[in-house]
Design an enzyme around this catalytic site. Structure first.
Site, mmCIF file in Angstrom:
data_model
loop_
_atom_site.group_PDB
_atom_site.id
_atom_site.type_symbol
_atom_site.label_atom_id
_atom_site.label_comp_id
_atom_site.label_asym_id
_atom_site.label_seq_id
_atom_site.Cartn_x
_atom_site.Cartn_y
_atom_site.Cartn_z
ATOM 1 N N HIS A 60 31.963 27.681 49.813
ATOM 2 C CA HIS A 60 31.878 28.572 48.748
ATOM 3 C C HIS A 60 32.906 27.839 47.696
ATOM 4 C CE1 HIS A 60 33.553 31.845 51.408
ATOM 5 N NE2 HIS A 60 32.714 31.721 52.247
ATOM 6 N N GLU A 62 35.158 28.085 45.174
ATOM 7 C CA GLU A 62 36.644 28.078 44.708
ATOM 8 C C GLU A 62 36.831 26.618 45.882
ATOM 9 O OE1 GLU A 62 36.129 32.387 45.184
ATOM 10 O OE2 GLU A 62 34.851 30.380 46.196
ATOM 11 N N CYS A 93 39.504 29.865 51.409
ATOM 12 C CA CYS A 93 39.691 28.831 49.694
ATOM 13 C C CYS A 93 41.242 28.810 49.258
ATOM 14 C CB CYS A 93 38.679 29.327 48.657
ATOM 15 S SG CYS A 93 37.156 29.920 49.102
#
Length: 154
Positions: A60, A62, A93
């Site tokens: 991801h 982030e 995240c």
């Protein structure tokens, strides 16, 4: 750094860069998420979702940017940094971002809205996880962010 300095950042420009990264991810075959780290109103790092193309559930944007920031920036620099992200960070995240200690997180599309797109249950909100660590602001440019998800084949 006082929060008022963050208020002077070019939010629309930074968020639109995150949107461009989200579109690049979708075009590449990943889910439509993109993020940038901004310090002194300048993008210092950028990333997009690569879960599918790198076969890595951790990719991801982030979480990857939080990882990179912890390796490349000292705690004071991270506290002077804002993450602009096309979509509110998921619990994984946001938890990883607690270690980064960014000054602010700005998102466009809320996790509750993503749950509506995907048919899932809304997760714990990032503001709850980041409480006392990073200020969470959003939604910003919500209509534009939602359009990216409307175009994606959830």
């Amino acid at each position: 750094m006082p929060d008022s300095t963050f208020d002077d950042f070019d939010h629309d420009s930074h968020m639109r860069r995150a949107f461009a990264l989200a579109r690049e991810a979708a075009d590449r075959g990943d889910r439509p998420f993109g993020s940038v780290l901004v310090r002194e109103d300048t993008v210092v790092m950028a990333d997009s979702n690569r879960v599918v193309t790198e076969n890595d559930i951790r990719r991801h944007p982030e979480l990857h940017l939080a990882y990179r920031a912890c390796r490349e920036l000292d705690p004071e620099e991270r506290a002077e940094t804002v993450m602009y992200t096309s979509t509110e960070p998921c619990p994984m995240c946001a938890t990883g971002m607690t270690n980064a200690g960014f000054g602010r997180v700005v998102y466009s599309v809320g996790s509750d809205e993503i749950a509506a797109f995907t048919g899932g249950e809304p997760p714990i909100r990032s503001a709850e996880i980041l409480d006392g660590v990073s200020e969470v602001v959003g939604p910003v440019l919500n209509d534009e962010g939602r359009q990216i998800h409307r175009e994606f084949d959830w």
